[in-house]
Design an enzyme around this catalytic site. Structure first.
Site, PDB file in Angstrom:
ATOM      1  N   LYS A 196      18.659  23.217 -33.657  1.00 38.77           N
ATOM      2  CA  LYS A 196      19.701  22.884 -32.672  1.00 38.77           C
ATOM      3  C   LYS A 196      19.984  24.415 -31.912  1.00 38.77           C
ATOM      4  CE  LYS A 196      21.050  18.433 -34.444  1.00 38.77           C
ATOM      5  NZ  LYS A 196      20.261  17.528 -33.807  1.00 38.77           N
TER       6      LYS A 196
ATOM      7  N   CYS B   5      22.277   8.088 -34.190  1.00 40.95           N
ATOM      8  CA  CYS B   5      22.702   8.057 -35.462  1.00 40.95           C
ATOM      9  C   CYS B   5      24.212   8.043 -35.581  1.00 40.95           C
ATOM     10  CB  CYS B   5      22.152   9.385 -36.338  1.00 40.95           C
ATOM     11  SG  CYS B   5      20.294   9.377 -36.283  1.00 40.95           S
TER      12      CYS B   5
ATOM     13  N   ASP C  32      30.951  19.888 -39.853  1.00 38.78           N
ATOM     14  CA  ASP C  32      29.769  19.565 -39.367  1.00 38.78           C
ATOM     15  C   ASP C  32      29.633  20.199 -38.105  1.00 38.78           C
ATOM     16  OD1 ASP C  32      27.416  18.645 -37.891  1.00 38.78           O
ATOM     17  OD2 ASP C  32      27.617  16.595 -38.669  1.00 38.78           O
TER      18      ASP C  32
ATOM     19  N   GLN D  65      26.310  20.116 -33.751  1.00 37.40           N
ATOM     20  CA  GLN D  65      26.354  20.271 -32.293  1.00 37.40           C
ATOM     21  C   GLN D  65      27.169  21.512 -31.542  1.00 37.40           C
ATOM     22  OE1 GLN D  65      24.511  18.697 -30.322  1.00 37.40           O
ATOM     23  NE2 GLN D  65      23.670  17.211 -31.807  1.00 37.40           N
TER      24      GLN D  65
ATOM     25  N   HIS E 197      27.966  11.655 -36.998  1.00 35.32           N
ATOM     26  CA  HIS E 197      26.550  11.370 -37.234  1.00 35.32           C
ATOM     27  C   HIS E 197      26.565  10.735 -38.628  1.00 35.32           C
ATOM     28  CE1 HIS E 197      22.605  12.458 -37.791  1.00 35.32           C
ATOM     29  NE2 HIS E 197      22.252  12.820 -36.654  1.00 35.32           N
TER      30      HIS E 197
END
Ligand code: PLP
Length: 409
Positions: A225, A363, A199, A202, A122
Protein backbone atom coordinates in the site's frame (compact mmCIF):
# COMPACT_ATOMS: atom_id res chain seq x y z
CA UNK A 1 5.19 20.67 -5.43
CA UNK A 2 5.41 17.20 -6.93
CA UNK A 3 6.66 16.96 -10.52
CA UNK A 4 3.78 14.89 -11.86
CA UNK A 5 5.16 14.12 -15.29
CA UNK A 6 8.45 12.94 -13.87
CA UNK A 7 6.70 10.89 -11.19
CA UNK A 8 4.40 9.19 -13.68
CA UNK A 9 7.49 8.25 -15.68
CA UNK A 10 8.51 6.10 -12.71
CA UNK A 11 5.31 4.03 -13.07
CA UNK A 12 5.22 2.63 -16.64
CA UNK A 13 2.01 0.70 -15.90
CA UNK A 14 0.11 4.00 -15.69
CA UNK A 15 0.40 4.26 -19.50
CA UNK A 16 -1.37 0.94 -20.01
CA UNK A 17 -4.55 0.67 -22.05
CA UNK A 18 -7.48 -1.28 -20.60
CA UNK A 19 -10.37 -2.36 -22.86
CA UNK A 20 -8.89 -0.01 -25.47
CA UNK A 21 -9.03 2.96 -23.05
CA UNK A 22 -6.22 4.65 -21.12
CA UNK A 23 -5.99 3.10 -17.66
CA UNK A 24 -7.30 5.30 -14.84
CA UNK A 25 -6.08 3.52 -11.72
CA UNK A 26 -8.09 4.60 -8.68
CA UNK A 27 -7.75 1.46 -6.58
CA UNK A 28 -4.69 2.49 -4.60
CA UNK A 29 -6.34 1.69 -1.27
CA UNK A 30 -6.27 -1.97 -2.31
CA UNK A 31 -2.75 -1.92 -3.67
CA UNK A 32 -0.47 0.68 -5.20
CA UNK A 33 1.55 0.57 -8.37
CA UNK A 34 5.28 0.04 -8.03
CA UNK A 35 7.89 2.51 -9.29
CA UNK A 36 10.89 1.39 -11.34
CA UNK A 37 13.16 2.22 -8.39
CA UNK A 38 11.50 -0.54 -6.36
CA UNK A 39 11.44 -2.97 -9.29
CA UNK A 40 15.17 -2.38 -9.80
CA UNK A 41 15.96 -2.91 -6.12
CA UNK A 42 14.14 -6.26 -6.14
CA UNK A 43 15.75 -7.29 -9.41
CA UNK A 44 19.20 -6.30 -8.18
CA UNK A 45 18.76 -8.40 -5.05
CA UNK A 46 17.84 -11.48 -7.09
CA UNK A 47 20.39 -10.81 -9.82
CA UNK A 48 23.41 -10.01 -7.64
CA UNK A 49 22.88 -10.91 -4.00
CA UNK A 50 20.50 -13.86 -3.81
CA UNK A 51 21.33 -16.02 -0.78
CA UNK A 52 19.68 -16.94 2.49
CA UNK A 53 20.36 -14.66 5.44
CA UNK A 54 21.64 -15.05 9.01
CA UNK A 55 22.76 -18.61 8.36
CA UNK A 56 25.60 -18.64 5.89
CA UNK A 57 29.14 -17.46 6.32
CA UNK A 58 29.75 -17.12 2.61
CA UNK A 59 29.99 -13.76 0.89
CA UNK A 60 26.54 -13.55 -0.69
CA UNK A 61 24.82 -14.64 2.51
CA UNK A 62 26.71 -12.04 4.51
CA UNK A 63 25.91 -9.33 1.95
CA UNK A 64 22.21 -10.25 1.90
CA UNK A 65 22.12 -10.28 5.69
CA UNK A 66 23.64 -6.81 5.81
CA UNK A 67 21.15 -5.54 3.24
CA UNK A 68 18.13 -6.90 5.16
CA UNK A 69 19.42 -5.52 8.46
CA UNK A 70 20.10 -2.17 6.77
CA UNK A 71 16.48 -2.27 5.58
CA UNK A 72 15.39 -2.91 9.18
CA UNK A 73 17.39 0.11 10.37
CA UNK A 74 15.88 2.18 7.59
CA UNK A 75 12.36 1.16 8.61
CA UNK A 76 13.22 1.94 12.26
CA UNK A 77 14.35 5.45 11.25
CA UNK A 78 11.26 5.87 9.07
CA UNK A 79 8.96 5.12 12.01
CA UNK A 80 11.30 6.68 14.59
CA UNK A 81 11.37 3.42 16.54
CA UNK A 82 13.70 3.41 19.53
CA UNK A 83 15.69 0.48 18.09
CA UNK A 84 15.76 -1.70 14.94
CA UNK A 85 14.88 -4.73 17.11
CA UNK A 86 11.39 -3.24 17.46
CA UNK A 87 10.83 -3.70 13.70
CA UNK A 88 9.53 -7.12 12.69
CA UNK A 89 9.15 -8.00 9.03
CA UNK A 90 5.80 -9.57 8.18
CA UNK A 91 3.84 -10.46 5.06
CA UNK A 92 1.54 -7.49 5.65
CA UNK A 93 -0.84 -5.80 8.06
CA UNK A 94 -2.93 -8.95 8.46
CA UNK A 95 0.00 -11.04 9.61
CA UNK A 96 1.22 -8.31 11.98
CA UNK A 97 -2.15 -7.99 13.71
CA UNK A 98 -2.57 -11.77 13.90
CA UNK A 99 0.87 -12.05 15.48
CA UNK A 100 0.01 -9.53 18.19
CA UNK A 101 -3.48 -10.95 18.79
CA UNK A 102 -2.12 -14.47 19.20
CA UNK A 103 1.03 -13.61 21.17
CA UNK A 104 -0.22 -10.73 23.31
CA UNK A 105 -3.36 -12.77 23.88
CA UNK A 106 -1.38 -15.75 25.11
CA UNK A 107 0.77 -13.60 27.39
CA UNK A 108 -1.70 -11.10 28.78
CA UNK A 109 -5.37 -11.89 28.13
CA UNK A 110 -7.41 -13.82 30.69
CA UNK A 111 -11.09 -14.36 31.45
CA UNK A 112 -12.51 -11.08 32.76
CA UNK A 113 -10.14 -8.94 30.64
CA UNK A 114 -11.38 -6.64 27.90
CA UNK A 115 -10.16 -5.82 24.40
CA UNK A 116 -11.62 -2.79 22.63
CA UNK A 117 -11.84 -2.41 18.88
CA UNK A 118 -14.24 -0.53 16.59
CA UNK A 119 -17.03 -0.96 14.09
CA UNK A 120 -14.84 0.77 11.51
CA UNK A 121 -12.15 -1.89 11.28
CA UNK A 122 -11.02 -3.89 8.30
CA UNK A 123 -11.73 -7.57 9.06
CA UNK A 124 -7.98 -7.94 9.61
CA UNK A 125 -8.22 -5.81 12.75
CA UNK A 126 -11.41 -7.44 13.98
CA UNK A 127 -11.37 -11.20 13.48
CA UNK A 128 -7.95 -11.74 15.13
CA UNK A 129 -9.38 -10.05 18.26
CA UNK A 130 -12.60 -12.08 18.10
CA UNK A 131 -10.44 -15.19 17.99
CA UNK A 132 -8.04 -14.00 20.72
CA UNK A 133 -10.99 -13.30 23.00
CA UNK A 134 -12.58 -16.64 22.18
CA UNK A 135 -9.33 -18.46 23.04
CA UNK A 136 -8.59 -16.56 26.25
CA UNK A 137 -12.04 -15.85 27.63
CA UNK A 138 -11.54 -12.08 27.41
CA UNK A 139 -14.47 -9.85 26.36
CA UNK A 140 -14.49 -7.91 23.10
CA UNK A 141 -16.06 -4.44 23.19
CA UNK A 142 -16.82 -2.46 20.05
CA UNK A 143 -16.84 1.32 19.62
CA UNK A 144 -19.67 2.22 17.26
CA UNK A 145 -19.86 4.79 14.48
CA UNK A 146 -21.76 8.03 14.44
CA UNK A 147 -24.05 8.82 11.52
CA UNK A 148 -21.23 10.86 9.96
CA UNK A 149 -18.98 7.82 9.91
CA UNK A 150 -16.71 8.86 12.77
CA UNK A 151 -15.93 6.93 15.93
CA UNK A 152 -18.26 7.62 18.83
CA UNK A 153 -15.59 9.12 21.06
CA UNK A 154 -18.01 9.35 24.02
CA UNK A 155 -18.53 5.59 23.84
CA UNK A 156 -14.77 5.12 23.57
CA UNK A 157 -14.33 7.17 26.74
CA UNK A 158 -16.98 5.11 28.54
CA UNK A 159 -15.35 1.83 27.48
CA UNK A 160 -12.03 2.98 28.93
CA UNK A 161 -13.69 2.72 32.37
CA UNK A 162 -13.54 -1.08 31.86
CA UNK A 163 -9.74 -0.73 32.00
CA UNK A 164 -9.14 -2.78 28.82
CA UNK A 165 -5.89 -4.64 28.31
CA UNK A 166 -5.63 -3.58 24.69
CA UNK A 167 -7.22 -1.17 22.21
CA UNK A 168 -6.94 -2.02 18.50
CA UNK A 169 -7.94 0.79 16.16
CA UNK A 170 -7.36 1.88 12.60
CA UNK A 171 -5.74 5.24 11.86
CA UNK A 172 -7.81 5.71 8.69
CA UNK A 173 -10.96 3.85 7.58
CA UNK A 174 -10.38 1.90 4.38
CA UNK A 175 -13.99 2.54 3.31
CA UNK A 176 -14.91 6.04 4.46
CA UNK A 177 -11.42 7.52 4.68
CA UNK A 178 -12.29 8.78 8.17
CA UNK A 179 -9.13 9.95 9.94
CA UNK A 180 -9.30 8.89 13.58
CA UNK A 181 -7.95 11.13 16.37
CA UNK A 182 -5.33 8.55 17.29
CA UNK A 183 -3.30 10.80 19.62
CA UNK A 184 -6.39 11.38 21.77
CA UNK A 185 -7.39 7.72 21.70
CA UNK A 186 -3.89 6.57 22.67
CA UNK A 187 -3.73 9.05 25.57
CA UNK A 188 -7.09 7.88 26.92
CA UNK A 189 -6.25 4.20 26.43
CA UNK A 190 -2.93 4.60 28.22
CA UNK A 191 -4.60 6.43 31.07
CA UNK A 192 -6.88 3.39 31.40
CA UNK A 193 -3.85 1.09 31.40
CA UNK A 194 -4.40 -0.36 27.89
CA UNK A 195 -1.80 -1.07 25.24
CA UNK A 196 -2.69 0.34 21.81
CA UNK A 197 -2.31 -1.30 18.41
CA UNK A 198 -2.63 0.99 15.39
CA UNK A 199 -3.67 -0.43 12.03
CA UNK A 200 -1.80 2.01 9.80
CA UNK A 201 -2.47 0.16 6.52
CA UNK A 202 -4.29 3.16 5.00
CA UNK A 203 -2.38 5.86 6.81
CA UNK A 204 1.25 5.64 5.77
CA UNK A 205 0.93 8.09 2.87
CA UNK A 206 -1.32 10.34 4.83
CA UNK A 207 0.95 11.30 7.72
CA UNK A 208 4.45 10.82 9.08
CA UNK A 209 4.26 7.99 11.60
CA UNK A 210 6.49 8.68 14.58
CA UNK A 211 5.85 5.78 16.91
CA UNK A 212 7.67 7.42 19.82
CA UNK A 213 5.76 10.69 19.51
CA UNK A 214 2.50 8.76 19.08
CA UNK A 215 3.50 6.47 21.95
CA UNK A 216 1.60 3.58 20.36
CA UNK A 217 2.52 0.09 21.56
CA UNK A 218 2.14 -1.66 18.20
CA UNK A 219 1.76 -0.42 14.63
CA UNK A 220 1.20 -2.51 11.50
CA UNK A 221 1.28 -1.68 7.82
CA UNK A 222 1.62 -3.39 4.42
CA UNK A 223 4.37 -2.78 1.89
CA UNK A 224 2.08 -3.00 -1.13
CA UNK A 225 0.00 0.00 0.00
CA UNK A 226 3.10 2.21 -0.13
CA UNK A 227 4.44 1.00 -3.50
CA UNK A 228 6.41 -1.91 -2.06
CA UNK A 229 6.20 -5.55 -3.13
CA UNK A 230 3.18 -7.62 -2.15
CA UNK A 231 3.82 -10.02 0.73
CA UNK A 232 5.82 -7.47 2.73
CA UNK A 233 4.95 -5.50 5.82
CA UNK A 234 6.11 -4.24 9.16
CA UNK A 235 4.99 -4.79 12.70
CA UNK A 236 6.44 -2.24 15.07
CA UNK A 237 6.24 -3.26 18.73
CA UNK A 238 7.59 -1.59 21.85
CA UNK A 239 10.48 -3.64 23.14
CA UNK A 240 8.89 -3.93 26.61
CA UNK A 241 5.98 -5.86 25.09
CA UNK A 242 7.87 -7.87 22.49
CA UNK A 243 10.29 -9.12 25.13
CA UNK A 244 7.43 -10.49 27.22
CA UNK A 245 5.48 -11.97 24.31
CA UNK A 246 5.96 -15.57 23.14
CA UNK A 247 6.72 -16.45 19.51
CA UNK A 248 3.76 -17.77 17.56
CA UNK A 249 5.57 -19.35 14.63
CA UNK A 250 8.28 -21.88 15.17
CA UNK A 251 11.10 -23.18 13.03
CA UNK A 252 14.47 -22.15 11.68
CA UNK A 253 16.06 -18.82 12.46
CA UNK A 254 14.11 -17.98 15.64
CA UNK A 255 15.81 -20.27 18.14
CA UNK A 256 18.71 -20.14 20.52
CA UNK A 257 19.18 -23.80 21.46
CA UNK A 258 17.18 -26.82 20.40
CA UNK A 259 17.16 -30.35 21.78
CA UNK A 260 15.00 -33.20 20.61
CA UNK A 261 12.37 -32.23 23.19
CA UNK A 262 12.65 -28.49 23.76
CA UNK A 263 13.85 -25.18 22.42
CA UNK A 264 14.77 -21.72 23.66
CA UNK A 265 14.10 -18.60 21.65
CA UNK A 266 16.49 -16.19 19.98
CA UNK A 267 16.78 -12.48 20.64
CA UNK A 268 14.46 -9.83 19.24
CA UNK A 269 13.49 -9.47 16.44
CA UNK A 270 14.45 -13.00 15.29
CA UNK A 271 12.26 -14.69 17.91
CA UNK A 272 9.25 -13.63 15.78
CA UNK A 273 10.74 -14.26 12.34
CA UNK A 274 10.72 -18.03 11.87
CA UNK A 275 11.65 -19.42 8.47
CA UNK A 276 13.14 -17.79 5.41
CA UNK A 277 12.07 -14.17 5.10
CA UNK A 278 10.89 -12.44 1.93
CA UNK A 279 14.42 -11.14 1.42
CA UNK A 280 14.03 -9.42 -1.95
CA UNK A 281 10.64 -8.13 -0.82
CA UNK A 282 12.19 -6.50 2.25
CA UNK A 283 14.84 -4.86 0.04
CA UNK A 284 12.02 -3.63 -2.20
CA UNK A 285 10.05 -2.34 0.78
CA UNK A 286 13.04 -0.27 1.92
CA UNK A 287 13.32 1.10 -1.64
CA UNK A 288 9.62 2.03 -1.53
CA UNK A 289 10.17 3.88 1.75
CA UNK A 290 13.09 5.73 0.12
CA UNK A 291 10.75 6.73 -2.68
CA UNK A 292 8.14 8.01 -0.20
CA UNK A 293 10.82 9.94 1.67
CA UNK A 294 12.20 11.44 -1.54
CA UNK A 295 8.79 12.82 -2.51
CA UNK A 296 7.89 13.73 1.08
CA UNK A 297 4.86 12.45 2.95
CA UNK A 298 3.42 15.96 3.59
CA UNK A 299 3.63 16.70 -0.16
CA UNK A 300 2.08 13.33 -1.05
CA UNK A 301 -0.67 13.80 1.50
CA UNK A 302 -1.52 17.32 0.31
CA UNK A 303 -1.76 16.17 -3.30
CA UNK A 304 -3.91 13.14 -2.43
CA UNK A 305 -6.19 15.30 -0.27
CA UNK A 306 -6.73 17.70 -3.19
CA UNK A 307 -7.55 14.85 -5.57
CA UNK A 308 -9.90 13.26 -3.06
CA UNK A 309 -11.66 16.55 -2.45
CA UNK A 310 -12.16 17.04 -6.19
CA UNK A 311 -13.53 13.49 -6.44
CA UNK A 312 -15.88 13.84 -3.47
CA UNK A 313 -17.25 17.20 -4.59
CA UNK A 314 -17.73 15.92 -8.13
CA UNK A 315 -19.48 12.78 -6.96
CA UNK A 316 -21.82 14.70 -4.67
CA UNK A 317 -22.85 16.85 -7.63
CA UNK A 318 -24.00 13.85 -9.71
CA UNK A 319 -27.74 13.12 -9.31
CA UNK A 320 -28.30 9.65 -7.85
CA UNK A 321 -24.88 9.41 -6.17
CA UNK A 322 -24.89 8.76 -2.44
CA UNK A 323 -21.50 9.32 -0.84
CA UNK A 324 -20.91 7.25 2.30
CA UNK A 325 -20.28 9.23 5.47
CA UNK A 326 -19.30 12.84 6.00
CA UNK A 327 -16.38 12.73 8.44
CA UNK A 328 -14.73 16.01 9.40
CA UNK A 329 -11.42 14.70 8.11
CA UNK A 330 -11.21 12.26 5.21
CA UNK A 331 -8.04 10.79 3.70
CA UNK A 332 -7.35 8.35 0.92
CA UNK A 333 -10.83 7.00 0.21
CA UNK A 334 -14.31 8.07 -0.79
CA UNK A 335 -17.04 5.48 -1.31
CA UNK A 336 -20.41 5.83 -2.96
CA UNK A 337 -23.42 4.07 -4.40
CA UNK A 338 -25.36 5.04 -7.47
CA UNK A 339 -29.11 4.87 -7.13
CA UNK A 340 -30.61 2.11 -9.25
CA UNK A 341 -27.30 0.37 -9.78
CA UNK A 342 -25.70 -2.47 -7.89
CA UNK A 343 -22.18 -1.47 -6.84
CA UNK A 344 -20.70 -4.38 -8.84
CA UNK A 345 -22.39 -3.14 -11.99
CA UNK A 346 -21.19 0.42 -11.43
CA UNK A 347 -17.61 -0.80 -11.00
CA UNK A 348 -17.87 -3.15 -13.99
CA UNK A 349 -19.18 -0.41 -16.25
CA UNK A 350 -16.42 1.92 -15.07
CA UNK A 351 -13.91 -0.83 -15.83
CA UNK A 352 -15.20 -0.89 -19.42
CA UNK A 353 -14.13 2.76 -19.57
CA UNK A 354 -10.65 1.86 -18.32
CA UNK A 355 -11.35 3.07 -14.78
CA UNK A 356 -10.21 0.79 -11.95
CA UNK A 357 -12.18 1.20 -8.72
CA UNK A 358 -13.09 -1.33 -6.07
CA UNK A 359 -16.57 -2.53 -5.22
CA UNK A 360 -17.97 -4.80 -2.55
CA UNK A 361 -17.76 -4.84 1.22
CA UNK A 362 -14.06 -3.86 1.34
CA UNK A 363 -13.49 -6.39 4.16
CA UNK A 364 -15.49 -4.13 6.47
CA UNK A 365 -18.88 -5.78 6.74
CA UNK A 366 -19.75 -4.40 10.22
CA UNK A 367 -19.14 -0.84 8.98
CA UNK A 368 -21.36 -1.36 5.94
CA UNK A 369 -24.05 -3.04 8.04
CA UNK A 370 -24.03 0.05 10.31
CA UNK A 371 -24.77 2.15 7.22
CA UNK A 372 -27.53 -0.29 6.16
CA UNK A 373 -25.52 -1.42 3.13
CA UNK A 374 -23.87 -4.58 1.83
CA UNK A 375 -21.33 -2.82 -0.35
CA UNK A 376 -20.23 0.29 -2.19
CA UNK A 377 -17.89 1.55 -4.89
CA UNK A 378 -14.63 2.88 -3.47
CA UNK A 379 -12.35 5.46 -5.10
CA UNK A 380 -8.81 5.72 -3.74
CA UNK A 381 -6.51 8.12 -5.60
CA UNK A 382 -2.75 8.29 -5.18
CA UNK A 383 -0.36 11.19 -5.71
CA UNK A 384 0.48 9.93 -9.22
CA UNK A 385 -3.11 10.32 -10.40
CA UNK A 386 -4.00 13.43 -12.37
CA UNK A 387 -6.94 15.82 -12.10
CA UNK A 388 -7.91 14.67 -15.60
CA UNK A 389 -8.13 11.09 -14.34
CA UNK A 390 -10.39 12.14 -11.49
CA UNK A 391 -12.54 14.03 -13.99
CA UNK A 392 -12.61 10.91 -16.21
CA UNK A 393 -14.01 9.00 -13.22
CA UNK A 394 -16.69 11.65 -12.68
CA UNK A 395 -17.64 11.59 -16.38
CA UNK A 396 -17.71 7.78 -16.17
CA UNK A 397 -20.08 7.83 -13.19
CA UNK A 398 -22.30 10.34 -15.02
CA UNK A 399 -22.32 8.05 -18.02
CA UNK A 400 -23.31 5.05 -15.90
CA UNK A 401 -26.00 7.15 -14.21
CA UNK A 402 -27.40 8.11 -17.60
CA UNK A 403 -28.13 4.49 -18.52
CA UNK A 404 -31.88 4.59 -18.39
CA UNK A 405 -33.54 2.95 -15.42
CA UNK A 406 -30.39 1.40 -13.98
CA UNK A 407 -29.58 -2.29 -14.26
CA UNK A 408 -30.84 -3.70 -11.00
CA UNK A 409 -30.96 -2.53 -7.44
N1 PLP B 1 -6.27 -2.89 7.50
C1 PLP B 1 -6.72 -1.97 6.64
C2 PLP B 1 -7.26 -0.68 7.17
C3 PLP B 1 -6.68 -2.23 5.27
O1 PLP B 1 -7.15 -1.32 4.41
C4 PLP B 1 -6.15 -3.46 4.81
C5 PLP B 1 -6.13 -3.79 3.38
O2 PLP B 1 -6.92 -3.33 2.60
C6 PLP B 1 -5.67 -4.36 5.76
C7 PLP B 1 -5.75 -4.06 7.10
C8 PLP B 1 -5.10 -5.69 5.35
O3 PLP B 1 -3.91 -5.50 4.64
P1 PLP B 1 -3.16 -6.74 3.98
O4 PLP B 1 -4.17 -7.47 3.15
O5 PLP B 1 -2.08 -6.11 3.16
O6 PLP B 1 -2.63 -7.57 5.09
Amino acid sequence: MLELEQIRGDFPILNTQVHGQPLVYLDNGATMQVPVQVLRAVEEQYAHWQANIHRGIHYLSEQSTVRVEEARKHLARFLNAAAPEEILFTSGTTEGINLVARSFGEAFLHPGDTVVTTEMEHHSNLIPWQEACRRTGAALEIVHLTDRGELDTEEFRRLMALRPKLVAVTCVSNVLGTVNPVEELIAQAHQAGAAVLLDAAQAMRHRVMDVQALDCDFLCFSGHKIMGPTGTGVLYGKRKWLEQMPPVRFGGGMVDEVTARSATWGELPFKFEAGTQNIAGIIGLAAAVSYLEKLGIPEISAREDALLCRGEEGLRAIPGVEVLGSPARRAGAVSFNLKGFHYYDTARLLDQLGIAVRSGHHCAQPLLARLGLTGAVRVTPAFYNTEEEMDALLRGVERVASLAGGLRT
